[in-house]
Design a protein around this motif. Structure first.
Motif, PDB file in Angstrom:
ATOM      1  N   LYS A 133       0.863  -1.175   0.000  1.00  0.00           N
ATOM      2  CA  LYS A 133       0.000   0.000   0.000  1.00  0.00           C
ATOM      3  C   LYS A 133       0.898   1.222   0.000  1.00  0.00           C
ATOM      4  CE  LYS A 133      -3.430   2.386   2.912  1.00  0.00           C
ATOM      5  NZ  LYS A 133      -2.567   3.495   3.375  1.00  0.00           N
ATOM      6  N   ALA A 134       0.578   2.214  -0.850  1.00  0.00           N
ATOM      7  CA  ALA A 134       1.393   3.426  -0.951  1.00  0.00           C
ATOM      8  C   ALA A 134       0.515   4.652  -0.843  1.00  0.00           C
ATOM      9  CB  ALA A 134       2.182   3.450  -2.263  1.00  0.00           C
ATOM     10  N   ASP A 135       1.040   5.677  -0.185  1.00  0.00           N
ATOM     11  CA  ASP A 135       0.402   6.985  -0.110  1.00  0.00           C
ATOM     12  C   ASP A 135       1.287   7.994  -0.818  1.00  0.00           C
ATOM     13  OD1 ASP A 135      -1.703   5.977   1.342  1.00  0.00           O
ATOM     14  OD2 ASP A 135      -0.809   6.468   3.276  1.00  0.00           O
ATOM     15  N   VAL A 136       0.649   8.904  -1.569  1.00  0.00           N
ATOM     16  CA  VAL A 136       1.382   9.897  -2.343  1.00  0.00           C
ATOM     17  C   VAL A 136       0.825  11.277  -2.022  1.00  0.00           C
ATOM     18  CG1 VAL A 136       2.114  10.644  -4.640  1.00  0.00           C
ATOM     19  CG2 VAL A 136       1.695   8.211  -4.189  1.00  0.00           C
ATOM     20  N   ALA A 137       1.720  12.230  -1.764  1.00  0.00           N
ATOM     21  CA  ALA A 137       1.330  13.625  -1.563  1.00  0.00           C
ATOM     22  C   ALA A 137       2.066  14.471  -2.591  1.00  0.00           C
ATOM     23  CB  ALA A 137       1.678  14.088  -0.151  1.00  0.00           C
ATOM     24  N   VAL A 138       1.297  15.288  -3.337  1.00  0.00           N
ATOM     25  CA  VAL A 138       1.868  16.115  -4.396  1.00  0.00           C
ATOM     26  C   VAL A 138       1.677  17.574  -4.008  1.00  0.00           C
ATOM     27  CG1 VAL A 138       1.864  16.668  -6.853  1.00  0.00           C
ATOM     28  CG2 VAL A 138       1.211  14.370  -6.084  1.00  0.00           C
ATOM     29  N   THR A 139       2.790  18.294  -3.857  1.00  0.00           N
ATOM     30  CA  THR A 139       2.745  19.709  -3.522  1.00  0.00           C
ATOM     31  C   THR A 139       3.112  20.524  -4.748  1.00  0.00           C
ATOM     32  OG1 THR A 139       3.363  19.258  -1.232  1.00  0.00           O
ATOM     33  CG2 THR A 139       3.664  21.508  -2.016  1.00  0.00           C
ATOM     34  N   ASN A 140       2.247  21.470  -5.103  1.00  0.00           N
ATOM     35  CA  ASN A 140       2.477  22.342  -6.255  1.00  0.00           C
ATOM     36  C   ASN A 140       3.301  23.551  -5.800  1.00  0.00           C
ATOM     37  OD1 ASN A 140       2.363  23.866  -8.569  1.00  0.00           O
ATOM     38  ND2 ASN A 140       0.208  24.464  -8.300  1.00  0.00           N
ATOM     39  N   LEU A 141       4.480  23.688  -6.349  1.00  0.00           N
ATOM     40  CA  LEU A 141       5.360  24.780  -5.953  1.00  0.00           C
ATOM     41  C   LEU A 141       5.268  25.989  -6.886  1.00  0.00           C
ATOM     42  CD1 LEU A 141       8.557  22.719  -5.035  1.00  0.00           C
ATOM     43  CD2 LEU A 141       6.717  23.492  -3.527  1.00  0.00           C
ATOM     44  N   GLY A 142       4.402  25.913  -7.913  1.00  0.00           N
ATOM     45  CA  GLY A 142       4.287  27.017  -8.873  1.00  0.00           C
ATOM     46  C   GLY A 142       2.893  27.609  -8.894  1.00  0.00           C
ATOM     47  N   ALA A 143       2.519  28.112 -10.077  1.00  0.00           N
ATOM     48  CA  ALA A 143       1.193  28.698 -10.242  1.00  0.00           C
ATOM     49  C   ALA A 143       0.122  27.624 -10.113  1.00  0.00           C
ATOM     50  CB  ALA A 143       1.103  29.381 -11.612  1.00  0.00           C
ATOM     51  N   ALA A 144      -1.102  28.063  -9.839  1.00  0.00           N
ATOM     52  CA  ALA A 144      -2.199  27.121  -9.629  1.00  0.00           C
ATOM     53  C   ALA A 144      -2.392  26.220 -10.839  1.00  0.00           C
ATOM     54  CB  ALA A 144      -3.490  27.878  -9.323  1.00  0.00           C
ATOM     55  N   VAL A 145      -2.763  24.987 -10.588  1.00  0.00           N
ATOM     56  CA  VAL A 145      -2.990  23.985 -11.621  1.00  0.00           C
ATOM     57  C   VAL A 145      -4.456  23.567 -11.564  1.00  0.00           C
ATOM     58  CG1 VAL A 145      -2.474  21.626 -12.339  1.00  0.00           C
ATOM     59  CG2 VAL A 145      -0.625  23.135 -11.611  1.00  0.00           C
ATOM     60  N   ASP A 146      -5.112  23.564 -12.702  1.00  0.00           N
ATOM     61  CA  ASP A 146      -6.503  23.135 -12.764  1.00  0.00           C
ATOM     62  C   ASP A 146      -6.559  21.881 -13.628  1.00  0.00           C
ATOM     63  OD1 ASP A 146      -9.178  22.905 -12.508  1.00  0.00           O
ATOM     64  OD2 ASP A 146      -9.689  24.735 -13.627  1.00  0.00           O
ATOM     65  N   GLY A 147      -6.500  20.740 -12.992  1.00  0.00           N
ATOM     66  CA  GLY A 147      -6.402  19.464 -13.673  1.00  0.00           C
ATOM     67  C   GLY A 147      -4.949  19.007 -13.704  1.00  0.00           C
ATOM     68  N   TRP A 148      -4.727  17.823 -13.204  1.00  0.00           N
ATOM     69  CA  TRP A 148      -3.331  17.376 -13.101  1.00  0.00           C
ATOM     70  C   TRP A 148      -3.177  15.901 -13.413  1.00  0.00           C
ATOM     71  CZ3 TRP A 148      -2.853  13.513  -9.523  1.00  0.00           C
ATOM     72  CH2 TRP A 148      -3.782  13.468  -8.489  1.00  0.00           C
ATOM     73  N   LYS A 149      -1.945  15.568 -13.869  1.00  0.00           N
ATOM     74  CA  LYS A 149      -1.538  14.190 -14.081  1.00  0.00           C
ATOM     75  C   LYS A 149      -0.135  14.016 -13.521  1.00  0.00           C
ATOM     76  CE  LYS A 149      -4.289  13.240 -18.228  1.00  0.00           C
ATOM     77  NZ  LYS A 149      -4.245  12.835 -19.672  1.00  0.00           N
ATOM     78  N   LEU A 150       0.020  13.049 -12.642  1.00  0.00           N
ATOM     79  CA  LEU A 150       1.327  12.723 -12.085  1.00  0.00           C
ATOM     80  C   LEU A 150       1.797  11.427 -12.718  1.00  0.00           C
ATOM     81  CD1 LEU A 150       3.404  13.644  -9.818  1.00  0.00           C
ATOM     82  CD2 LEU A 150       2.424  11.784  -8.473  1.00  0.00           C
ATOM     83  N   ARG A 151       3.000  11.448 -13.296  1.00  0.00           N
ATOM     84  CA  ARG A 151       3.516  10.264 -13.972  1.00  0.00           C
ATOM     85  C   ARG A 151       4.799   9.775 -13.310  1.00  0.00           C
ATOM     86  NH1 ARG A 151       1.492  13.091 -18.704  1.00  0.00           N
ATOM     87  NH2 ARG A 151      -0.129  11.830 -19.716  1.00  0.00           N
ATOM     88  N   TRP A 152       4.988   8.449 -13.357  1.00  0.00           N
ATOM     89  CA  TRP A 152       6.238   7.833 -12.921  1.00  0.00           C
ATOM     90  C   TRP A 152       6.380   6.488 -13.605  1.00  0.00           C
ATOM     91  CZ3 TRP A 152       1.980   7.936  -9.604  1.00  0.00           C
ATOM     92  CH2 TRP A 152       1.505   6.705  -9.137  1.00  0.00           C
ATOM     93  N   GLU A 153       7.545   5.877 -13.443  1.00  0.00           N
ATOM     94  CA  GLU A 153       7.795   4.543 -13.993  1.00  0.00           C
ATOM     95  C   GLU A 153       8.152   3.599 -12.851  1.00  0.00           C
ATOM     96  OE1 GLU A 153      10.563   4.373 -17.238  1.00  0.00           O
ATOM     97  OE2 GLU A 153      10.074   6.408 -17.874  1.00  0.00           O
TER      98      GLU A 153
END
Length: 673
Positions: free
Chosen positions: A53-73
């Motif tokens: 089980k994994a938990d992910v927290a994404v903090t936006n350090l720039g301008a506001a984002v309306d709709g997002w996609k986080l990608r990884w491999e």
């Protein structure tokens, strides 16, 4: 600048529940994404056989984002399953986590959280790199102090004579291409770090850009990713370029400096997103030709080290705090070369700097010359003096040290230059003393130790001794050879033990314990093998090893004794040439230790004429299976024409045999005494 360099994927392993991975961005943003990037916290909060089980927290350090996609491999072949607060899709190991309706907007400096379950097989390595709407979130990971990280890199292994080959391919020096299976096996041996020497000169474009060949850079990146995916620390450097072109810096200062800077600018950019387990080393074994003297060479090494640090630090991202490793001139441990690097590092005020030196032992012993056949007090003192200087100069001042290469110089030809027992004592003591001085060690291996495809050690006994020294001491002895002359009655033999803080626990012939009092006695550090036991063990007394005994101690690896039947070797007359001269030799169970060479007037003959004892294998070598002793062209190249040379062959039993050779032009004649 980097041409067609492909998008990189890097990995840093996290296989235990509750370990947190941070990511911080430095990449420039697109018009849609947060212009200063993102920070990701990835935590494995539960793990069981085959699942997690994994938990992910994404903090936006720039301008506001309306709709997002986080990608990884996925670095270890995992698969994501059920998710909450995000919609996850997956293809070929690439994962995309997209917003759901209620969390589509991420304000500047705000954080969105989601989680998922997943499955794993052989490993559950955390992703190294994340991107938010196409902007790379540079992997941060837990930031260790320089001292903590160098300690975590112990022990290390060099992947030598491969990417550092000076040819156009990594196979140019005879080793196969690096595989993931090799790295799996390196880790399985207990190594925690890999030094990846890289020679760049054959893969550089023309100035002024000196662009690294994209395919070659991608290959280096691939190997680094493979190693990081296995939780190994990795050290990348500029390697044989040192003696190919960097050493011309006294005469070609600006050209060398530009080329050096261009390489590190490209490497810093290529590896900026890689996590903190990747370490950079300025350059290998700094050396210069045509200088005005050592002061200038020290200054030039300092100049390159300073430029290297400046380039990497200014490149930002993880490079702003990445551990950097600076070498002394020649990577030597001489005080005159240590002090300038100490002063330079302290002047930087940079907490993430380590120093590096190399160590190949006391030279006469390391190559077997000048009678340096035994691991004696002088060889041991060279180790203690060297490591004490390194510790007192660097480590005591808070600067960690990596022993970037160590071994014996005789290994450059084969591992038999030094007698087995003497070799084992050297590595036992080196590992122990480096550990007490908090020096991280990296074994030099150009393919002669761990088989690159067999994954077997060419000398398992040697590796067992090295591995044991990482954690404890082992008992040894003055010798591992017990000689009994076939022409004489067998008598009791007494051998001094080196207990090294252990206690003797027993003596074995295979799995059979010998009887204390009947077969052997122990008095303090003196082991005596009785005549009756040696007679029984010698059997029919054929020449050579009749039995192998194992002495066990309270800790560490056992010590072997080879019970050997011998008689004085017999040499025969011979003729040959300076290119090929072989002395017929009936070794009769004995083994060659060294050879002396003198003219009739008592002066020393052959190379290195400051000593009568010649260099093993470089000037002479035994061939036991074929019954020959070879004198090399190197030896005859330094022998005077027409003058008889008296050779004295010293054998490990203590026997000495005299032989004469005379060179006449290209012809050589050999006669017995």
């Amino acid at each position: 600048m980097f041409g067609a360099r492909r998008n990189t994927r890097t990995v840093l392993g996290v296989a235990l529940a509750g370990i947190t991975v941070l990511a911080t961005a430095v990449a420039p943003a697109t018009a849609v994404a947060a212009e200063t990037g993102c920070k990701v916290t990835y935590s494995v909060t539960g793990q069981w056989q085959g699942g997690f089980k994994a938990d992910v927290a994404v903090t936006n350090l720039g301008a506001a984002v309306d709709g997002w996609k986080l990608r990884w491999e996925w670095p270890s072949g995992q698969q994501a399953g059920n998710a909450w607060n995000a919609k996850i899709t997956e293809s070929g190991g690439q994962v995309t986590a997209a917003n759901v309706g209620q969390n589509a907007r991420i304000a500047s400096q705000a954080t969105v959280k989601f989680g998922f379950t997943g499955i794993w097989d052989h490993a559950n390595t955390a992703p190294l790199s994340f991107s938010l709407n196409g902007v790379t979130c540079v992997h941060g990971g837990k930031q260790l102090t320089a001292t903590e990280q160098v300690a975590a890199m112990e022990p290390g292994w060099n992947l030598g004579n491969t990417l550092d080959s000076t040819g156009s391919e990594e196979t140019s020096w005879g080793n196969p291409r690096i595989t993931e299976e090799l790295l799996d096996n390196v880790k399985a041996q207990g190594f925690r770090s890999i030094r990846l020497p890289v020679t760049w000169s054959a893969h550089l474009g023309q100035g002024p850009d000196f662009q690294i060949e994209p395919a070659y850079l991608a290959r280096v990146e691939e190997v680094v990713r493979w190693a990081l995916a296995r939780d190994l620390y990795v050290l990348v450097n500029i390697h044989h370029d040192s003696w190919q072109w960097i050493w011309r810096m006294p005469a070609e200062h600006d050209l060398v400096r530009t080329r050096f800077d261009k390489i590190w600018t490209q490497l810093a950019g290529a590896f900026a997103e890689f996590g903190p387990r990747l370490t950079f080393e300025s350059w290998n074994e700094p050396q210069f030709t045509g200088s005005t003297g050592k002061p200038q060479e020290i200054q030039l090494n300092n100049e390159l080290n300073a430029s290297f640090r400046d380039i990497v630090r200014r490149s930002g991202g993880n490079n702003a705090t990445r551990l950097l490793v600076l070498p002394t001139l020649h990577t030597t441990s001489e005080q005159a070369y240590i002090d300038p690097v100490v002063e330079q590092i302290r002047g930087f005020g940079d907490p993430n700097i380590a120093a590096t030196v190399h160590y190949y032992g006391y030279w006469p012993f390391s190559v077997n010359i000048a009678g340096g056949t035994r691991f004696d007090a002088g060889v041991q003192k060279d180790i203690t003096d060297t490591f004490d200087r390194v510790h007192n100069s660097f480590i005591a001042r808070g600067i960690p040290v990596i022993l970037g290469e160590y071994g014996l110089l005789g290994f450059d030809r084969h591992t038999g230059t030094i007698e087995q027992g003497e070799k084992l004592k050297f590595f036992e003591y080196l590992g122990y003393y480096a550990r007490t001085k908090k020096i991280t060690t990296m074994l030099w291996d150009n393919g002669q130790h761990l088989g690159r495809t067999s994954f077997q050690w060419s000398d398992p006994q040697l590796f067992a001794q090295i591995k044991s020294s990482w954690t404890t001491r082992s008992g040894t002895a003055f010798t591992d050879q017990v000689f009994n002359a076939k022409s004489s009655d067998i008598t009791a033999k007494t051998i001094a033990l080196n207990l090294n803080g252990t206690s003797f626990s027993g003596l074995y012939n295979g799995n059979i314990a010998l009887t204390r009092g009947r077969d052997y006695t122990v008095d303090g550090d003196r082991l005596t093998l009785t005549a009756s036991a040696l007679t029984r063990l010698s059997g029919s007394r054929g020449y050579g090893t009749n039995a192998v005994l194992t002495a066990k101690f309270s800790q560490g690896v056992p010590w072997r004794f080879y019970v050997i039947t011998h008689d004085t070797p017999v040499l025969s007359g011979a003729t040959g040439t300076t290119a090929k001269f072989e002395i017929p030799t009936a070794f009769r169970g004995d083994q060659l230790a060294t050879m002396e060479a003198k003219y009739d007037d008592g002066t020393f003959a052959g190379p290195n004429d400051w000593t009568s004892f010649k260099e093993y294998d470089r000037t002479f070598t035994p061939n036991y299976p074929d019954g020959k002793t070879t004198l090399t062209p190197d030896f005859f190249g330094a022998v005077k024409d027409g003058q008889r040379v008296t050779l004295t062959f010293h054998y490990w039993s203590g026997a000495k045999v005299t032989y004469y050779v005379t060179k006449s032009g290209g012809a050589v004649t050999g006669t017995t005494a």
